[in-house]
Design an enzyme around this catalytic site. Structure first.
Site, PDB file in Angstrom:
ATOM      1  N   ASP B 312     -57.516  52.247 121.200  1.00 17.25           N
ATOM      2  CA  ASP B 312     -56.279  51.697 120.644  1.00 17.25           C
ATOM      3  C   ASP B 312     -56.283  50.172 120.626  1.00 17.25           C
ATOM      4  O   ASP B 312     -57.032  49.531 121.351  1.00 17.25           O
ATOM      5  CB  ASP B 312     -55.073  52.182 121.450  1.00 17.25           C
ATOM      6  CG  ASP B 312     -55.190  51.815 122.920  1.00 17.25           C
ATOM      7  OD1 ASP B 312     -56.319  51.907 123.462  1.00 17.25           O
ATOM      8  OD2 ASP B 312     -54.184  51.417 123.524  1.00 17.25           O
ATOM      9  N   GLU B 313     -55.435  49.656 119.783  1.00 17.66           N
ATOM     10  CA  GLU B 313     -55.097  48.236 119.757  1.00 17.66           C
ATOM     11  C   GLU B 313     -56.305  47.291 119.750  1.00 17.66           C
ATOM     12  O   GLU B 313     -56.399  46.374 120.549  1.00 17.66           O
ATOM     13  CB  GLU B 313     -54.177  47.892 120.945  1.00 17.66           C
ATOM     14  CG  GLU B 313     -52.841  48.611 120.862  1.00 17.66           C
ATOM     15  CD  GLU B 313     -51.861  48.129 121.914  1.00 17.66           C
ATOM     16  OE1 GLU B 313     -50.690  47.914 121.548  1.00 17.66           O
ATOM     17  OE2 GLU B 313     -52.254  47.969 123.077  1.00 17.66           O
ATOM     18  N   VAL B 314     -57.213  47.570 118.844  1.00 16.45           N
ATOM     19  CA  VAL B 314     -58.346  46.655 118.643  1.00 16.45           C
ATOM     20  C   VAL B 314     -57.872  45.566 117.683  1.00 16.45           C
ATOM     21  O   VAL B 314     -57.671  45.831 116.507  1.00 16.45           O
ATOM     22  CB  VAL B 314     -59.541  47.422 118.047  1.00 16.45           C
ATOM     23  CG1 VAL B 314     -60.635  46.459 117.609  1.00 16.45           C
ATOM     24  CG2 VAL B 314     -60.063  48.440 119.049  1.00 16.45           C
TER      25      VAL B 314
END
Lengths: 678, 678
Positions: B312-314
């Site tokens: 997530d949240e790259v």
């Protein structure tokens, strides 16, 4: 409106507790000397600890524990800091303690706190541990952060032996429960856990030589030797000795299930019943052979220098009934069973001594035939202790310190080992009085409620044994006990929280506000009045889930109400603030029964307290009428007075094994109301 | 009198909770079918359990745990009974469960209780465990003793995956705290503990191959592999799978302290700061060599079939800034960073598959290049989940189940994995929606308050995932949630008790009655509003000891008051009983500030809530005036109305990161007061 009146009592109490004679420092036990300083030491995220002088793994673990505890008390997650030369708290013990903690080791320490730092110094780690506990009790929030007030404390114990005995035979108490009690003992500087490991109802420690001791002599609940070793190390790290007790020749029925040949009677034996008659046979050599092996095994398991052999309450019935034993008494020119027990103890003492231990036992072991090296634990009183000291025996006081008798803290607090006949001893004889031990006999406790039976009351016994003799102010004691009680919750003790859960269990709901009002003003019957022999033997497997098992041994609300009524009376019934508080409480009590009654009918566990609830309501009503008379300075009809005092008498009667503790102050009010001062 | 009014609110709340729409059985989650019977089964000292059919050590331990638990709930010390052919409770599983618990194993059971006995039958031990938990929830006191009402229950879960994710990276949560949360999960029939073991702020599990992961990537707090194995066994015995998550390629700063060569940026890295930019370098073979070894080690340690790789949240900033990585993207004809992450996930998926695991990750891993065997956990919503299902991917819902957002239970309860776009899926596609997971992200929790952040709210998510879709009654939910909360206390959860200790710590005294009145009506700010990036990075070592850390995420008192005001309004402001209750609360609130103010000044931790206390007082006063107008059916001056609404607006403003939850119902009252119905 009822609802709201009900809960008031609790709130008022708390207010009263903080208002009354607040001491400058909430320390318990009070140190020998306390010199307040100027300013405060901030405790914030920069707090750090540095050690110089001696240290070892045990002390290191103590310091880590201290850091974890201060973190709990503040909510600040302190992280270990490397090489903290400017540490907030400097710790310096001069040298190490004994590998096995010894009676009489130096436990003194000095704690100095200024606005820029603190230091604990001590001859050895025992003193350091005490100093750290004192520091923890001083941490408090302020307008500017958590702080410790500046102070210089020089402290050492009055007595070298400050113990707590826990009976784990009648009801088994698991190791984790005992451990948190060790934590609490360390917090109040007690230094001996006396572990009553065997009695008629259960043998609680594994013997590899005699596996039937627990195999048949327990209900499967006992401590393995590994657990015992780990427990002793846990205690050692907290500056606490662990002394085992194996109670013989009486109180030993549990031994005979597996080894009936040790007994003086024909058996058969069960754990469930048989009273205290079963007793070891001291006339046969096989008994001593057994004890030789057993004591050698236990002496290795328990490193403490003292070995407690019990020796109490030998009623001698099995000896009387056994012709061989009577023949032995006759053949050896003994006068009676006491002489036979002395013979047994002499033999026992040699076995104990061979294992490099000092024998200790209850009052009854005292006999001129025994060497002066033994120590006597007195459950009979200072007189018996003084007599032993005069004869050259060392002794401990436990009379007056029986926590299972449900006395108020003030009554334990008033008992001093050096009072009564002990006060007249020579200085040399006085030195033989080593200290004392609180005793928690386990007829009526379980792992669930044992904390509340021991704490916080045990702390006042700890103070009696640590602090200077002249520390006796009861108001100060209760104020500090209140603070200590909160402190103990940070250690995980359940002395307060258990009651809530138990009341909720009885009620079957979270809404126990009305039930709590009643629970707040009752106490269990005192002394040994919960049970009498006419009821037959106690069933030690019966549930302990009644109101009597949940309530605190001492009612804070009743004590507060009593002092409020006294204050009101002293003012000539003119103190308006006191009257308002009294009226609020009385109204709450009067109205509580209507709220509580529906709940009481729903649960079999609550039905028995219905008369108590009705009595509390009646007392509230009577008290309000008394106040009305007092307000009008009106003389009251004799018939009213007689009627109300009959209500009080009824309310004083035991119900459900509980006492309504506000009956006495209500009586004062009614009698005052009948004869108001002008 | 102030004092006494103050406490009332709590009491009224409790009464209200028991009064409202009491369901016949306090079960949570509600079973698929419940058929009440006639009579009750007594639970007394004779209670016994017998097993037939399959059994093994794991089930035996489950039954022992059940017996210990029923003993706690009743206070009756049940002892094991040999060969109980006439046992009170018969247990019969047909066969064993899988050695490693599998997704989709049969978890059904049947429980029948009559006045003479009970029986739990199930295909395997998983169902038996669920049936025993149902039985425990049915135990209650009655006039004749503890009983279980006669009933026939046939039950099975709606979804096979009912999880709770706990982040242990931001704040380390010790094993014992996690264990009691497993106990609570088992009580509400959740079956997956998703263990978020690494993130930017800490790497929490020992790797023997890469010791610097914890050695440099944690503050020394992590789980050893032995602890992990023991924890997994503990979960297995409770019918709970343990799925590890190692979040990559983003959220991986902690990896780079020991292994900076894995990262896409120059470093250096610290645990304390650096945001979410640091990210793994997917363009170098050495990264995959590292992950090959690492995943092989972890795949052995964690037996579960699923392996969560985060994803997530790259944000891609380090990729953008690294010319070599940009060159790699260009050389491989990738369009953007998303394609690079998909490439990384493809490589990762092969490694995971080689270790015989199914890869699972957050929404962002969804990419057409990945095989349909992967599973997607949606934090974005049912739409994203439905799209995945349409494409052939299996998925879990976590959107709407983030416990750290401080939503009320009712809001989580309303979120259904099959609602929205998911409702329009074909039956085959719907099967791909495996269930959901509650998520406890750990920015703002510690071991001290994590229980209260998870429980009891998590139970309503458990019910959503277990019970039939049509079980949606909110009043019933709250009534049962209240009973469940008490039940959880018997399991040792601290979701209620922690607040008391934390408030006492802030106040420095046990007397927190006035503070509790305030704490009862506030809630933490919602969603991510506690912090914004303008404040800089969160200090994860800062103390979490403020009011916001102590209060419950949802105010029961405010919810009760809101419904009371609604009821009063619906009656045309004529319901006298409701008005009396409202008036009592308002009076208590109005008067509380005077009582609380002195305390607030004494503690730095309480100073910030002074405006809240003043606002509560003002609201109370405004409400009382509104009631007076309503009582007189008198129209009010516009100026008064405007003035009071300004007070309400002020009270709605966030203070000390808290919201005063009674401001909204007060507004209703004031607006009602301004325009009373005739």
């Amino acid at each position: 409106m009822r609802t709201l009146l009900i809960v008031t009592v609790i709130v008022l109490i708390a207010t009263a507790a903080t208002a009354q004679s607040q001491p400058q420092f909430n320390l318990m036990p009070i140190p020998s000397t306390v010199q307040p300083g100027a300013g405060q030491l901030p405790i914030d995220q920069s707090f750090s600890v540095a050690m110089t002088g001696f240290h070892d793994a045990s002390l290191d673990s103590g310091v880590r524990r201290f850091q974890a505890q201060i973190s709990k008390q503040t909510g600040i997650p302190f992280r270990p800091k490397a090489g903290a030369t400017n540490a907030t708290l400097q710790i310096h013990p001069d040298h190490g303690s004994e590998a096995v903690q010894k009676l009489g080791e130096d436990e003194s320490y000095e704690l100095t706190v200024s606005d820029s730092g603190a230091k604990v110094t001590a001859p050895n780690p025992l003193g350091i541990l005490h100093g750290l506990e004192t520091f923890l009790q001083l941490v408090q929030p302020s307008a500017n952060g958590f702080v410790v007030p500046a102070v210089t404390i020089k402290d050492q114990p009055r007595f070298p032996w400050r113990g707590l005995m826990i009976d784990v035979s009648r009801h088994f108490i698991p190791i984790d429960v005992l451990k948190r009690n060790l934590d609490a003992m360390a917090a109040v500087k007690m230094n001996v856990l006396h572990w009553h490991l065997s009695d008629d109802q259960g043998f609680r420690v594994e013997s590899k030589k005699f596996p039937k001791l627990t195999g048949m002599g327990s209900d499967g609940m006992y401590y393995t030797q590994d657990e015992v070793r780990e427990f002793i190390a846990y205690a050692h790290n907290r500056g606490i000795r662990v002394m085992p007790e194996f109670d013989i020749p009486g109180h030993s029925r549990s031994w005979f299930l597996g080894y009936p040949e040790l007994s003086s009677g024909p058996g058969p034996y069960t754990l469930e019943g048989g009273g205290i008659d079963p007793i070891m046979n001291p006339t046969q050599e096989s008994t001593y052979k057994f004890l030789e092996k057993f004591i050698a095994e236990m002496a290795k398991l328990f490193p403490d220098a003292y070995f407690h052999i019990g020796g109490d309450e030998v009623n001698g019935k099995q000896w009387d009934a056994n012709p061989k034993i009577q023949a032995f008494i006759h053949a050896h020119n003994m006068k009676n069973n006491q002489d036979l027990q002395a013979y047994f103890n002499q033999r026992l003492q040699k076995i104990v001594a061979k294992n490099h231990k000092t024998m200790i036992g209850w009052d009854e072991i005292l006999h001129p035939d025994l060497p002066k090296t033994i120590t006597v634990q007195s459950w009979r009183g200072q007189k018996s202790l003084a007599e032993a000291a005069k004869q050259g025996y060392s002794g401990l006081l436990s009379f007056g310190y029986y926590l299972d008798l449900m006395w108020p803290a003030s009554r334990h607090y008033a008992v001093d080992p050096m009072s009564g006949e002990a006060a007249n001893l020579t200085p040399e004889e006085q030195k033989r009085i080593l200290g004392g031990e609180a005793c928690q006999w386990a007829e009526w406790v379980t792992p669930e409620n044992i904390d509340s039976h021991i704490w916080p009351r045990n702390a006042v016994i700890a103070e009696r044994l640590w602090s200077p003799q002249q520390v006796t102010d009861v108001d100060s004691m209760y104020a500090r006990l209140n603070a200590l009680s909160l402190h103990l919750e940070w250690l995980g003790l359940t002395h307060r929280s258990a009651r809530t859960l138990m009341l909720q269990r009885m009620a079957g709901t979270e809404d126990i506000s009305a039930l709590r009002v009643l629970a707040d003003v009752v106490e269990p019957v005192k002394d040994y009045n919960r049970w009498d022999d006419a009821k037959g033997p106690i069933d030690f497997h019966a549930p302990l889930n009644r109101m009597i098992d949940a309530v605190h041994p001492e009612s804070d609300v009743a004590r507060w109400f009593q002092s409020l009524v006294a204050k009101y009376a002293q003012s000539g019934y003119k103190d308006q603030a006191a009257e308002t508080q009294i009226r609020t409480s009385l109204t709450a009590w009067r109205d509580n029964d209507a709220k509580l009654s529906p709940l009481l009918g729903q649960s079999f566990l609550l039905q028995e307290v219905a008369p108590l609830s009705a009595n509390l309501s009646a007392l509230g009503g009577a008290g309000l009428q008394a106040l009305d008379y007092l307000d009008k300075s009106q003389s009251v009809p004799d018939s009213w007075r007689a009627q109300q005092l009959a209500v009080v008498e009824g309310a004083k009667k035991r119900q459900a094994d509980l006492l309504l503790m506000v009956a006495a102050p209500l009586q004062q009010l009614i009698e005052g109301g009948a004869n108001p001062k002008p």
